[in-house]
Scaffold this active site. Structure first.
Site, PDB file in Angstrom:
ATOM      1  N   HIS A  38       0.823  -1.213   0.000  1.00  0.00           N
ATOM      2  CA  HIS A  38       0.000   0.000   0.000  1.00  0.00           C
ATOM      3  C   HIS A  38       0.863   1.272   0.000  1.00  0.00           C
ATOM      4  O   HIS A  38       0.362   2.351  -0.277  1.00  0.00           O
ATOM      5  CB  HIS A  38      -0.916   0.001   1.226  1.00  0.00           C
ATOM      6  N   ASN A  54      -6.963   6.402   4.014  1.00  0.00           N
ATOM      7  CA  ASN A  54      -8.393   6.650   3.822  1.00  0.00           C
ATOM      8  C   ASN A  54      -8.806   8.114   3.933  1.00  0.00           C
ATOM      9  O   ASN A  54      -9.935   8.451   3.579  1.00  0.00           O
ATOM     10  CB  ASN A  54      -9.216   5.813   4.804  1.00  0.00           C
ATOM     11  N   ASP A  59      -0.591   2.584  -5.310  1.00  0.00           N
ATOM     12  CA  ASP A  59      -0.567   1.147  -5.573  1.00  0.00           C
ATOM     13  C   ASP A  59      -1.829   0.775  -6.346  1.00  0.00           C
ATOM     14  O   ASP A  59      -2.864   1.395  -6.189  1.00  0.00           O
ATOM     15  CB  ASP A  59      -0.486   0.367  -4.259  1.00  0.00           C
ATOM     16  N   ASN A 107      -9.342   3.452  -1.493  1.00  0.00           N
ATOM     17  CA  ASN A 107      -9.876   4.416  -0.533  1.00  0.00           C
ATOM     18  C   ASN A 107      -9.140   5.752  -0.516  1.00  0.00           C
ATOM     19  O   ASN A 107      -9.739   6.795  -0.280  1.00  0.00           O
ATOM     20  CB  ASN A 107      -9.923   3.813   0.873  1.00  0.00           C
TER      21      ASN A 107
END
Length: 189
Positions: free
Chosen positions: A19, A67, A92, A113
């Site tokens: 991530h 997020n 990513d 997100n």
């Protein structure tokens, strides 16, 4: 381009995870430019300013967690009056295998997100994105654990190579020649 945003999660426990591919890209680019990212509270992230001929360029790693990345992006864009078309988000991408990197403008958010929050805060999803392939675990329910863990050694090597290839098109992106950068990047992968 006036702003490059690399997405990831802050904290030692997330360093090297799939991530954090966007953070890795920014780290590598900052190293190439010999600049240091520093905490900027007003922008909720680590930032570096780069003088690029006639244009100011900002590098940003939001420290708000993935997020809520839009909070940092909007803060910096509003302060420096950076338009959506003058920024690129590095992130990513589950839908691309490791070793593949693609450039695109707008389109779907693919369930990412960080992208969703940026699009919501900006009021548009029509911004440039550099998508670094990390592969998919094969099962939708395994995605969260997958992205929050480091890639296997061979995948990490492919991701690092994709980052290096994408850095080669920076001169085109800096000039605003995004279509040319896309063509060059996509014919190499």
């Amino acid at each position: 381009m006036k702003l490059i945003v690399g997405l990831g999660n802050p904290g030692k426990e997330y360093v090297g995870t799939r991530h954090n591919a966007g953070f890795e890209w920014i780290d590598r680019f900052a190293e190439m430019l010999h600049v240091t990212l520093k905490p900027e509270i007003r922008f909720h992230g680590l930032c570096a300013h780069v003088d690029q001929k006639d244009t100011d360029l900002w590098l940003l790693q939001p420290q708000t967690y993935m997020n809520v990345s839009g909070r940092a992006v909007v803060a910096l864009c509003q302060f420096y009056k950076i338009q959506v078309e003058e920024m690129i988000v590095i992130h990513d991408e589950l839908d691309l295998p490791p070793g593949i990197v693609k450039l695109k403008k707008g389109g779907g958010l693919g369930g990412h997100n960080g992208l969703k929050d940026i699009a919501a805060k900006l009021g548009t999803q029509d911004f440039w994105r550099l998508r670094i392939g990390i592969g998919h675990p094969g099962d939708r329910s395994a995605v969260v654990g997958y992205v929050l863990h480091p890639p296997r050694k061979e995948e990490a090597q492919l991701i690092a190579e994709a980052i290096e290839r994408s850095l080669e098109v920076w001169p085109l992106l800096a000039q605003g020649a995004c279509e040319a950068a896309m063509l060059k990047l996509h014919t190499k992968t």
